[in-house]
Write a protein that holds these residues in place. Sequence first.
Motif, PDB file in Angstrom:
ATOM      1  N   GLY A 216      23.339 109.684  24.711  1.00 20.55           N
ATOM      2  CA  GLY A 216      24.608 108.988  24.587  1.00 20.55           C
ATOM      3  C   GLY A 216      24.912 108.133  25.801  1.00 20.55           C
ATOM      4  N   LEU A 217      24.622 108.676  26.990  1.00 24.32           N
ATOM      5  CA  LEU A 217      24.857 107.910  28.220  1.00 24.32           C
ATOM      6  C   LEU A 217      23.979 106.669  28.279  1.00 24.32           C
ATOM      7  N   MET A 218      22.699 106.839  27.942  1.00 29.62           N
ATOM      8  CA  MET A 218      21.783 105.697  28.028  1.00 29.62           C
ATOM      9  C   MET A 218      22.189 104.609  27.045  1.00 29.62           C
ATOM     10  N   THR A 219      22.559 105.023  25.831  1.00 29.25           N
ATOM     11  CA  THR A 219      23.043 104.050  24.849  1.00 29.25           C
ATOM     12  C   THR A 219      24.305 103.369  25.357  1.00 29.25           C
ATOM     13  N   ASP A 220      25.186 104.166  25.951  1.00 27.63           N
ATOM     14  CA  ASP A 220      26.436 103.631  26.494  1.00 27.63           C
ATOM     15  C   ASP A 220      26.163 102.579  27.556  1.00 27.63           C
ATOM     16  N   ALA A 479      31.081 103.105  20.307  1.00 27.69           N
ATOM     17  CA  ALA A 479      31.801 104.368  20.364  1.00 27.69           C
ATOM     18  C   ALA A 479      30.895 105.570  20.148  1.00 27.69           C
ATOM     19  N   VAL A 480      29.806 105.426  19.403  1.00 27.36           N
ATOM     20  CA  VAL A 480      28.955 106.564  19.070  1.00 27.36           C
ATOM     21  C   VAL A 480      28.367 107.201  20.327  1.00 27.36           C
ATOM     22  N   GLY A 481      27.690 106.405  21.146  1.00 30.99           N
ATOM     23  CA  GLY A 481      27.075 106.952  22.351  1.00 30.99           C
ATOM     24  C   GLY A 481      28.087 107.450  23.353  1.00 30.99           C
ATOM     25  N   VAL A 482      29.168 106.700  23.562  1.00 34.46           N
ATOM     26  CA  VAL A 482      30.185 107.071  24.538  1.00 34.46           C
ATOM     27  C   VAL A 482      30.776 108.430  24.206  1.00 34.46           C
ATOM     28  N   PHE A 483      31.219 108.601  22.971  1.00 32.59           N
ATOM     29  CA  PHE A 483      31.929 109.824  22.629  1.00 32.59           C
ATOM     30  C   PHE A 483      31.000 110.979  22.314  1.00 32.59           C
ATOM     31  N   LEU A 484      29.743 110.726  22.034  1.00 30.66           N
ATOM     32  CA  LEU A 484      28.762 111.815  21.980  1.00 30.66           C
ATOM     33  C   LEU A 484      28.636 112.448  23.359  1.00 30.66           C
ATOM     34  N   ALA A 485      28.511 111.614  24.402  1.00 31.59           N
ATOM     35  CA  ALA A 485      28.420 112.133  25.769  1.00 31.59           C
ATOM     36  C   ALA A 485      29.710 112.839  26.163  1.00 31.59           C
ATOM     37  N   PHE A 486      30.873 112.251  25.840  1.00 32.66           N
ATOM     38  CA  PHE A 486      32.157 112.891  26.135  1.00 32.66           C
ATOM     39  C   PHE A 486      32.243 114.270  25.478  1.00 32.66           C
TER      40      PHE A 486
END
Length: 741
Positions: A216-220, A479-486
């Motif tokens: 998620g972070l890398m995608t973000d 939003a997918v990567g950001v909130f997966l990491a969150f």
Amino acid sequence: MVDSRGDSHAGPGGPPGPDALLPGLGQEQLGSLDKIGRAWGQVSAPPEVWRDALPVDPNLGTFPPPTEIRAARAGRVLPIPPLGGSPGERLDVAEPPQGRAGRARVWARRAALGEALRSSALVTERMRKLTALPVLSADALSSVAYGPEAMVAVLVLAGSAGLAYTFPVGGAILFLMLAVGLSYRQTIRAYPHGGGSYIVASDNLGQVPGLLAAAGLMTDYVLTVAVSIASGVAAITSALPSLAPDTVLIGVGVIVVLLVGNLRGIRQAGALFAAPTYAFIAAMLLLIAFGLADAAGRGFEPRPASPSSATESLGLLLIMRAFSSGATAMTGIEAISNAVPAFRPVEWRNARTTLTWMVGLLMAMFAGIILLIHLTGVVPNAHETVLSQLAHLTFGSGWLYVFIQAASAGVLLLAANTAYNDFPRVLSLLARDAYAPRIFMRLGDRLAYSNGILLLSLAATLVFVAFGGQTAALIPLYAVGVFLAFTLSQSGMVVHWWRLRDRHWRKSLVFNAAGALLSAVVFITAGVSKFFSGAWVAIIAVGLFLLITLRIRRHYETASSALHLRPHTADLPTHTAEEASLAQQRRILAGGNRRTVAVGGETEELPQEINLLSVVAVATLDLASMRALAYAASSLQPVLAVHISVTEEEARRFRGYWTRWGDHLPLEIVVSPYRATVVPLVHYVEALHRQHPELTLTVILPEVVTRHRRHQFLHSRTAARLRRALRPLPKVVVTTVPFHL
């Protein structure tokens, strides 16, 4: 540097820390090390014979410790004098260019990246809160430029009925900001040395959740570059519509500039970071204040929105899409929790205070822009951003309008640059844990993680070009990567507090549980509602990332198992005790002490005219290193083992392993103060060459050879790099001893 004789009673020390480059040896391998050492003692000359035979003094001085390194006024990169050389001496051991094309490539590289820093260190500067706020908050605060617009762009699809939900959806996003901000305050308290989503999730949830958080972070980070540049270019083209056809070209040019700048390793001073961010804050507060004053003059009566026909029916799915789109205004909110050690003491307290300021400013600006959109009736269109429309309505086309657009473009481009600091760092952590190729741990010529920077630039360029540089097209992926990491980070914190149960643990657990729940809602909403709008790309990217990292880890585990010390598989030197008496061995080995200086350079013509010294580079004690040591000892020529440690603790630990093996060969440990290994080894060989130019130095390297060519890039290419670096030196030979997996 640790003395070559060392402490014969030193032990291996404690277990390695999480940042250690030297792998620890378990009890089984330590037992094998004892047995291998006893077998060596039966076939090799005593250790004192090998030490007495050395024709050089292996102790060539030390690199300055990091605490004694001071940055120059213009930057944070400072050259360090080479081992055995004067402070002003410059060593250029780069491979000389061949032909006109080679010289052109070298010239272009140096013009773009600058001279390679042969031996240097990065000095970490502590930041005060007023400096840390713009440096670490640029990504989060800049998202105000596109987050509210992304939310309204979905609601307007349902016409005026959809726009009526602007306040309820915006209020839900503001509550989410507050909840996640409070939860990250608890993360800072629990991880005062910095805890990103990957570390928190891995520590508390396990391997796969940690990798999902990293994905998620890398995608973000990739999308941060693409979205920030797309928004920055949109701010420029809104002010200069004639540049709109060149959107993709301008964006790619900006990525190239960011690539070159970060490959140069230039770390801007805090004041340079602060200027665009504070200018953007001032511009937003100015816009909101004047916009509200203008609305007050007409009694806060909303203007009618531009007529638009509904293209979708108003329903829960559309509202959820608007909520997840607007929630992208929270990207970058975890940056402060990652960088706690960068603050001045008391670090965690200053970090929490800065986080509070950031969340407060983010909420105030987001709420202000949403209110202005409602009062002015502005709706998104393809030709001009919402911020540009608001600025036009409030200030016309004067200098204040230009200031707001310039500040928006500046902070958005700066936000893109923050990903260049975080993406390579997370990738290096993955490489440290054997989930990514180890080349991503290597610092480049300018002391930046060059391979990670190149990968980020390539991925961001592909995404930016594929989606035409349009912010609206990129937002669904975001939003997918950001909130997966969150979600995984905050869930990890829930487990952390449940296990720890210290003072106030219940309150902390509630905050993190609320953050995890709301983040999960946004993640699921974005994944479901925007799946066919582009979210599927991010979901597939996360799945591929997980698959690739697990396969890389499996290969490294297989290689590690093959390289583990086992008594009956380790190579031993030839049976010198049976071939010659101890006195004969002493005479043969002592032959290395001859001091014959060749006249006119490399003029040896007979075997007896060549004085050899074998230098064996040993990174860790495994079967590959044992084979290289046995190969060197079998030549009955003087042998010196060299190990590069990145910390004093690792140097002591390696000395303990070496002593437990039996200290059969002379060992010199060089402590590198900046986590580099190849360059200090090159400097050490150069220093030996300068000490005794008449010696022929054979640098012996263990090399892992994989069965499949596709796996070879996962292993070190140290031999090739050393060969290129040492080629200009006369009488230096690089030999590799292969170990086939």
